[in-house]
Enzyme design. Structure first.
Site, PDB file in Angstrom:
ATOM      1  N   GLU A  89      -3.531   4.482  13.014  1.00  0.00           N
ATOM      2  CA  GLU A  89      -4.283   4.288  14.228  1.00  0.00           C
ATOM      3  C   GLU A  89      -3.124   4.670  15.449  1.00  0.00           C
ATOM      4  O   GLU A  89      -2.134   3.570  15.400  1.00  0.00           O
ATOM      5  CB  GLU A  89      -4.774   2.995  14.289  1.00  0.00           C
TER       6      GLU A  89
ATOM      7  N   ARG B   6       1.513  -4.918   0.869  1.00  0.00           N
ATOM      8  CA  ARG B   6       2.339  -4.153   2.254  1.00  0.00           C
ATOM      9  C   ARG B   6       4.010  -4.715   2.282  1.00  0.00           C
ATOM     10  O   ARG B   6       4.265  -5.523   1.532  1.00  0.00           O
ATOM     11  CB  ARG B   6       1.744  -4.737   3.515  1.00  0.00           C
TER      12      ARG B   6
ATOM     13  N   LYS C  44       1.887  -3.663  14.755  1.00  0.00           N
ATOM     14  CA  LYS C  44       1.835  -2.930  16.237  1.00  0.00           C
ATOM     15  C   LYS C  44       1.644  -3.814  17.289  1.00  0.00           C
ATOM     16  O   LYS C  44       2.232  -3.644  18.221  1.00  0.00           O
ATOM     17  CB  LYS C  44       1.177  -1.677  16.246  1.00  0.00           C
TER      18      LYS C  44
HETATM   19  P1  ATP Z   1      -0.419  -2.652  12.125  1.00  0.00           P
HETATM   20  O1  ATP Z   1      -0.777  -4.046  12.128  1.00  0.00           O
HETATM   21  O2  ATP Z   1       1.112  -2.429  12.226  1.00  0.00           O
HETATM   22  O3  ATP Z   1      -1.021  -1.942  13.166  1.00  0.00           O
HETATM   23  P2  ATP Z   1      -2.047  -1.177  10.600  1.00  0.00           P
HETATM   24  O4  ATP Z   1      -2.299  -1.287   9.125  1.00  0.00           O
HETATM   25  O5  ATP Z   1      -3.264  -1.557  11.400  1.00  0.00           O
HETATM   26  O6  ATP Z   1      -0.599  -1.856  10.856  1.00  0.00           O
HETATM   27  P3  ATP Z   1      -2.229   1.629  10.644  1.00  0.00           P
HETATM   28  O7  ATP Z   1      -1.757   2.357  11.947  1.00  0.00           O
HETATM   29  O8  ATP Z   1      -3.907   1.380  10.480  1.00  0.00           O
HETATM   30  O9  ATP Z   1      -1.627   0.254  10.900  1.00  0.00           O
HETATM   31  O10 ATP Z   1      -1.607   2.051   9.215  1.00  0.00           O
HETATM   32  C1  ATP Z   1      -1.584   3.306   8.810  1.00  0.00           C
HETATM   33  C2  ATP Z   1      -1.272   3.279   7.224  1.00  0.00           C
HETATM   34  O11 ATP Z   1      -0.009   2.333   6.953  1.00  0.00           O
HETATM   35  C3  ATP Z   1      -2.164   2.261   6.685  1.00  0.00           C
HETATM   36  O12 ATP Z   1      -2.445   2.920   5.427  1.00  0.00           O
HETATM   37  C4  ATP Z   1      -1.827   0.960   6.221  1.00  0.00           C
HETATM   38  O13 ATP Z   1      -2.169   0.573   4.990  1.00  0.00           O
HETATM   39  C5  ATP Z   1      -0.113   1.534   6.066  1.00  0.00           C
HETATM   40  N1  ATP Z   1       0.733   0.224   6.489  1.00  0.00           N
HETATM   41  C6  ATP Z   1       0.862  -0.551   7.766  1.00  0.00           C
HETATM   42  N2  ATP Z   1       1.547  -1.501   7.649  1.00  0.00           N
HETATM   43  C7  ATP Z   1       2.206  -1.498   6.474  1.00  0.00           C
HETATM   44  C8  ATP Z   1       3.100  -2.339   5.943  1.00  0.00           C
HETATM   45  N3  ATP Z   1       3.753  -3.237   6.447  1.00  0.00           N
HETATM   46  N4  ATP Z   1       3.397  -1.951   4.551  1.00  0.00           N
HETATM   47  C9  ATP Z   1       2.800  -0.855   3.996  1.00  0.00           C
HETATM   48  N5  ATP Z   1       1.932  -0.008   4.476  1.00  0.00           N
HETATM   49  C10 ATP Z   1       1.660  -0.516   5.929  1.00  0.00           C
HETATM   50 MG    MG Z   2      -4.338  -1.353  12.746  1.00  0.00          MG
END
Ligand code: ATP
Ligand code: MG
Length: 557
Positions: free
Chosen positions: A35, A262, A272
């Site tokens: 995202e 994760r 983020k």
């Molecule tokens: P954040 O909370 O940091 O925004 P998110 O999962 O909401 O994390 P996205 O941009 O939606 O962020 O994530 C893109 C991809 O990265 C998704 O497939 C997510 O599962 C993966 N991802 C995010 N954080 C991790 C992590 N700590 N370890 C492994 N994969 C991750």
């Molecule tokens: Mg997110």
């Protein structure tokens, strides 16, 4: 550098089986779906390495980069560009497969309409509070919305009016009609569209209704013919919903959702939203502050893409959440830099040395190959002259027995150069040593004495009149707690000593033409990277990672 050996994991096993049974015509199609609401962090690197890695290791494998851009208030083009540059820098290539969920808005709208026509979705006019109340809890079943049994025609008309902007935000949602008493809360008639009268960075003002994540994600996967939709464990409970949408809509492609644990890292946060707080509150220099767990921060700190990829391979992929030691990441960084970083001498905390038996104007050019045990990687010529700098810590007035460096009357080897003996020292009014008076032995070039006398220590040095002055940022952990999120506000666990700035470091002149982002090994100190924000070429270095300090270990016992 040598890439980490590929280990098997449960996802590789699933894919191998699918290939064997020709489930997807031998194809492996994955996607990395960020995202664009912030910069990527090392957790994303795990997902990137996994998704692009699985594609790359299979003959008919491809991985899409898909921006999951359905929350226009929080998303923007700066993040999109940053994400693209980070993925590329990590060494992965999405070729022409750069996709956006927003490109599917029309298709998604049609899918939603189809659900309504199938009697599987309805427009609900409960407000957010009532909707929550009606949803029930884990122990209490939900209550059906008063709108649940409206006619298909009414729903179609209402949904069209939602799209046409006839309703205010928060007054209506489109909901899937699933099961209000399901033990899985995600299935209690989840919202699939909400009204948001906001401008979208790609679709402009075309839409005032935006689809929810769960609806968007599975359908975007299906539109792109994804075979394996890999996500983190928190989506395990969403999988029934993922499958429900695709089953109800009888999509041609029904990807398999697979969840993995994760990445969590010690001494940092990995979201983020939280990293954004650090940026917004100016608690760090920005998203690419070298202390940040972001990919851009690590890049600015001097971590190489290979070391991050190796780390991601090393930690593996499983189903169990854990918190990885920061040292494991640093180990990969060291392994890489040890092979690849150029060596230079830099004195972080200088102490002046005057060599009494070397005339003022004499300069001896020395090759860095002059070393009995460890010839250098690549040869440099370094000037040696009457005035040198050495590290303050390499001299003690009253050294303990195991201190094999300088003290009054003691002799050490200067790396690539001669033996140096301290004959006197000067102090200021506070007793601080300000200068050493020494002699050198011209017979000991390369570090061996013809008379066979031995010295135990070797220290580094630079010629005072040739040295350049540099600024060096030493970084510690950004947080003082292994798990900063565990108790209360993570911001309260910030480490007040996460940066130490040394302004008067003395570095050998060979560094002169160095380029930004190059990482060096400073003899005996660690690895340091020229700061990429250093536009004035002011010689600013960021400490990437220290070497293991053997003396600190001895001191600790
Ligand atoms: P954040 O909370 O940091 O925004 P998110 O999962 O909401 O994390 P996205 O941009 O939606 O962020 O994530 C893109 C991809 O990265 C998704 O497939 C997510 O599962 C993966 N991802 C995010 N954080 C991790 C992590 N700590 N370890 C492994 N994969 C991750
Ligand atoms: Mg997110």
């Amino acid at each position: 550098m040598t890439e980490e050996k590929v280990q098997s994991n449960f996802i590789r096993t699933i894919i191998a089986k699918d290939l064997e049974s020709e489930k997807h015509d031998g194809k492996v199609t994955t996607r990395f779906p960020p995202e664009p609401n912030g910069y990527l962090h090392i957790g994303h690197a795990k997902s990137i390495c996994l998704n692009f890695g699985l594609a790359n290791e299979n003959e008919k494998g491809t991985c899409n980069l898909r921006f999951d851009d359905t929350n226009p208030e929080k998303e923007n083009i700066e993040y999109i560009n940053a994400i693209k540059s980070d993925v590329e820098w990590l060494g992965f290539n999405w070729e022409d497969r750069e996709f956006y969920s927003s490109d599917y808005f029309e298709k998604l709208y049609n899918f939603a309409t189809q659900l309504i026509k199938n009697g599987k979705a309805y427009v609900c006019s409960l407000n957010a509070d009532d909707m929550r109340e009606y949803r029930g809890t884990l122990t209490k079943p939900g209550k059906p919305s008063p709108d649940r049994d409206k006619s298909i025609e009414d729903n179609i008309e209402l949904f069209e009016s939602m799209r046409a902007g006839e309703f205010e935000e928060g007054t209506h949602t489109l909901r899937a009609k699933i099961d209000m008493s399901s033990s899985n809360m995600n299935l209690r008639d989840p919202a699939i569209y909400r009204i948001k009268k906001v401008h979208h960075h790609r679709t402009g003002d075309k839409w005032c209704i935006y689809p929810m994540y769960d609806f968007t994600h599975c359908l975007s996967d299906s539109i792109e013919n994804i075979t394996h939709s890999i996500c983190t464990l928190e989506f395990e409970d969403h999988r029934p919903l993922y499958d429900w949408f695709l089953d109800e809509l009888k999509t041609e492609c029904h990807p398999q959702q697979i969840e993995f644990a994760r990445l969590n890292l010690e001494y940092t946060v990995m979201s983020k939203r939280k990293l954004m707080k650090l940026v917004e509150k100016n608690l760090v220099e920005g998203w690419n502050d070298p202390r940040m767990p972001t990919i851009s921060g690590m890049r600015r700190r001097g971590y190489s893409p290979a070391s991050i990829r190796n780390f991601c391979e090393r930690i593996g992929v499983g189903k169990k959440e854990s918190r990885i030691e920061f040292g494991m990441l640093e180990e990969k960084v060291r392994e890489d830099l040890n092979e690849n970083a150029k060596r230079v001498s830099c004195i972080l905390k200088p102490l002046k040395v005057i060599i009494e038996n070397l005339p003022e104007d004499e300069v001896i050019e020395l090759s860095t190959q002059n070393h009995p045990q460890k010839p250098e990687m690549g040869e440099r010529i370094v000037p040696f002259s009457r005035e040198l700098y050495i590290e303050r810590d390499d001299f003690m007035i009253d050294p303990p027995k195991k201190f094999f460096r300088l003290g009054p009357g003691k002799e050490v080897r200067l790396r690539f150069a001669f033996f140096l003996k301290c004959i006197d020292y000067k102090t200021d009014e506070n007793g601080e040593v300000t200068e050493l008076r020494c002699t050198y032995d011209p017979e000991t070039l390369g570090g061996k004495a013809p008379d066979g006398r031995k010295v135990k220590g070797t220290i580094h040095w630079v010629s005072a009149k040739h040295a350049l002055t540099a600024r060096v940022n030493l970084y510690g952990m950004l947080f003082s707690d292994i798990n900063p999120e565990e108790s209360g506000d993570f911001l309260e666990n910030l480490n007040p000593e996460s940066i130490e700035v040394l302004d008067d470091c003395k570095i050998e002149p060979s560094i002169k033409d160095a380029e930004k982002e190059t990482t060096y090994q400073f003899e005996r100190q660690g690895y340091f990277c020229i700061d990429s924000n250093d536009d004035a070429n002011g010689l600013i270095f960021n400490r990437t990672v220290s070497l293991r300090d053997t003396w600190a270990k001895i001191k600790k016992g």
